[in-house]
Design an enzyme around this catalytic site. Structure first.
Site, PDB file in Angstrom:
ATOM      1  N   GLN A 179     -13.627   1.604 -11.484  1.00  0.00           N
ATOM      2  CA  GLN A 179     -13.157   0.477 -12.294  1.00  0.00           C
ATOM      3  C   GLN A 179     -14.002  -0.765 -12.013  1.00  0.00           C
ATOM      4  O   GLN A 179     -13.577  -1.735 -11.393  1.00  0.00           O
ATOM      5  CB  GLN A 179     -11.663   0.216 -12.022  1.00  0.00           C
ATOM      6  CG  GLN A 179     -11.027  -0.864 -12.876  1.00  0.00           C
ATOM      7  CD  GLN A 179     -10.918  -0.511 -14.346  1.00  0.00           C
ATOM      8  OE1 GLN A 179     -11.480   0.478 -14.811  1.00  0.00           O
ATOM      9  NE2 GLN A 179     -10.188  -1.302 -15.104  1.00  0.00           N
ATOM     10  N   HIS A 216     -10.632   4.313 -12.472  1.00  0.00           N
ATOM     11  CA  HIS A 216     -11.467   5.089 -13.392  1.00  0.00           C
ATOM     12  C   HIS A 216     -11.703   4.164 -14.574  1.00  0.00           C
ATOM     13  O   HIS A 216     -10.741   3.710 -15.196  1.00  0.00           O
ATOM     14  CB  HIS A 216     -10.756   6.377 -13.811  1.00  0.00           C
ATOM     15  CG  HIS A 216     -11.657   7.399 -14.415  1.00  0.00           C
ATOM     16  ND1 HIS A 216     -11.173   8.610 -14.908  1.00  0.00           N
ATOM     17  CD2 HIS A 216     -12.996   7.434 -14.613  1.00  0.00           C
ATOM     18  CE1 HIS A 216     -12.190   9.328 -15.371  1.00  0.00           C
ATOM     19  NE2 HIS A 216     -13.297   8.623 -15.212  1.00  0.00           N
ATOM     20  N   LEU A 217     -12.950   3.869 -14.899  1.00  0.00           N
ATOM     21  CA  LEU A 217     -13.274   2.763 -15.791  1.00  0.00           C
ATOM     22  C   LEU A 217     -12.510   2.829 -17.111  1.00  0.00           C
ATOM     23  O   LEU A 217     -12.579   3.818 -17.837  1.00  0.00           O
ATOM     24  CB  LEU A 217     -14.779   2.732 -16.065  1.00  0.00           C
ATOM     25  CG  LEU A 217     -15.273   1.583 -16.961  1.00  0.00           C
ATOM     26  CD1 LEU A 217     -14.837   0.227 -16.431  1.00  0.00           C
ATOM     27  CD2 LEU A 217     -16.791   1.648 -17.100  1.00  0.00           C
ATOM     28  N   HIS A 218     -11.810   1.741 -17.406  1.00  0.00           N
ATOM     29  CA  HIS A 218     -11.054   1.642 -18.654  1.00  0.00           C
ATOM     30  C   HIS A 218     -10.763   0.183 -18.961  1.00  0.00           C
ATOM     31  O   HIS A 218     -10.692  -0.668 -18.072  1.00  0.00           O
ATOM     32  CB  HIS A 218      -9.726   2.414 -18.562  1.00  0.00           C
ATOM     33  CG  HIS A 218      -8.769   1.852 -17.546  1.00  0.00           C
ATOM     34  ND1 HIS A 218      -8.935   2.020 -16.188  1.00  0.00           N
ATOM     35  CD2 HIS A 218      -7.630   1.109 -17.679  1.00  0.00           C
ATOM     36  CE1 HIS A 218      -7.956   1.428 -15.538  1.00  0.00           C
ATOM     37  NE2 HIS A 218      -7.152   0.850 -16.417  1.00  0.00           N
ATOM     38  N   LEU A 219     -10.606  -0.115 -20.248  1.00  0.00           N
ATOM     39  CA  LEU A 219     -10.103  -1.395 -20.724  1.00  0.00           C
ATOM     40  C   LEU A 219      -8.809  -1.143 -21.477  1.00  0.00           C
ATOM     41  O   LEU A 219      -8.540  -0.011 -21.911  1.00  0.00           O
ATOM     42  CB  LEU A 219     -11.111  -2.090 -21.644  1.00  0.00           C
ATOM     43  CG  LEU A 219     -12.334  -2.749 -20.993  1.00  0.00           C
ATOM     44  CD1 LEU A 219     -13.374  -1.704 -20.607  1.00  0.00           C
ATOM     45  CD2 LEU A 219     -12.973  -3.774 -21.930  1.00  0.00           C
TER      46      LEU A 219
END
EC number: 2.7.7.78
Length: 385
Positions: A179, A216-219
């Site tokens: 993230q 865990h990369l998210h927008l």
């Protein structure tokens, strides 16, 4: 929220039989730069309801029809009805909403100890979501203008929604990205706002330590049919070329990046924002980010003047885990003025002063805030001419 049915919405709907969901594949939502709407999207006069907005865009219709179907199929942790909403009396204009279910049923945050923590495949991540939770894949056609090729981004339901249409924008999950904000993810978030013809579709990012619950990369993206203070809040320039401004107004001071033009200007904004978040991450400074249509930097203006896109960045004290007993937890939407409240008692008793006190507890100490300000000004000043 009343959503018109799109003529091509079946492209994004699940088959009737659950057994067919996994084999269907993920549909692409294909768009071009010409579909990004910088101008012409405004709040309607009178009631702040979607019923009074202009016709929804292709993006809105695709997202909302697919999201509504998943709600009807029970893929969320709880059904989301119309949330009790109030604007708190006072000068700020906080929009408070009662969302008891999210406070009780949202996924427990992961054990995060650092803003720079690496991705851990043993923890929950978006490779583990169920078939049917992915609505579609955002795919921008490459044009001849020399703009950067945008990576594909999955649009996934947030199973613990805070409002209608609450989705996550997730770069390819198999890459195992932590993230930490990357240009491709931010570009997708800004372009999603510009693909929507609804003035209340917003996108945001929580860093680790800024109440991100999954590393865990998210927008986040969601609809809120209410104006927010940050849309027209006044700002002061920190850079003679107008590349960086500071919002001094409540709810919280933050750094403002703005553009009213797609193409190179938008790419420059994305680069600046990510350089700023890289600096914060490298220095173990938690942060939250909010993307909304809004007014140009400068003096306070009517929030109906949505002539461009505002990206607001708030460095803040790190907070790992969810604080129990508070009316709300301070993350991307709270700093922007949207307060999802956990209990009916807090919702009925919450005041502007109490909300501001909770937010102030999360802000950096003045000396550290001044150091960050000086560092970001220097960072922008080093940008190539």
């Amino acid at each position: 929220m009343a959503i018109p049915h799109a003529s091509n919405e079946t492209s994004y709907l699940l088959p009737p039989n659950k057994e067919d969901w996994e084999g269907q594949g993920i549909p692409d939502f294909v768009y071009e730069q010409e579909e990004l709407m910088m101008e012409g999207v405004q709040w309607p006069r009178g009631a702040l309801s979607l019923l009074n907005t202009p016709p929804l865009s292709h993006f809105d219709s695709a997202l909302c029809s697919a999201w509504r179907q998943r709600m009807e199929l029970g893929l969320f942790r709880y059904p989301l009805g119309e949330l009790p909403t109030q604007t708190l009396p006072g000068t700020v204009g906080f929009v408070a909403q009662l969302n008891v279910e999210r406070g009780v049923q949202r996924r427990c945050p992961q054990n995060i100890k650092s803003v720079r923590q690496e991705f851990d495949p043993e923890q929950f991540n978006f490779n583990q979501i169920r078939p049917g939770e992915v609505l579609f894949r955002l795919h921008r056609k490459q044009d001849c203008s020399g703009t950067v090729q945008q990576e594909d981004i999955l649009v996934v339901i947030n199973v613990s929604p805070l409002e209608w249409g609450h989705v996550l924008l997730v770069p390819e999950p198999a890459r195992g990205l932590p993230q930490r904000l990357l240009p491709g993810a931010l570009r997708a978030g800004v372009e999603a706002v510009l693909l929507s013809s609804h003035p209340g579709f917003r996108v945001g990012f929580n860093s680790l330590g800024g109440l991100a619950s999954v590393n865990h990369l998210h927008l986040h993206g969601y609809y809120l049919a209410h104006r927010l203070p940050v849309e027209g809040a006044p700002s002061e320039p920190l850079d003679p070329r107008g590349r960086l401004h500071v919002l001094q107004a409540l709810p919280a001071p933050g750094f403002l990046f703005y553009t009213s033009r797609p193409g190179p200007d938008l790419e420059a904004l994305i680069s600046r924002v990510c350089r700023a978040t890289d600096y914060l991450t490298d220095c173990e400074i938690a942060h939250n980010l909010f993307v909304t249509r809004g007014a140009p930097p400068g003096k306070a203006t009517s929030s109906s003047a949505l002539s461009g896109v505002r990206v607001i960045l708030w460095p803040r004290k790190p907070s790992f885990g969810i604080k129990e007993g508070e009316a709300f937890n301070v993350a991307l939407c709270e700093l922007a003025g949207h307060l999802p409240v956990k209990t009916a008692q807090d919702f009925s008793s919450l005041t502007e002063a109490a909300a501001l006190a909770l937010i102030r507890e999360c802000l950096l100490p003045p000396a550290q805030a001044e150091d960050v300000r000086a560092a970001l000004v220097a960072l922008i000043a080093r940008e190539e001419e």
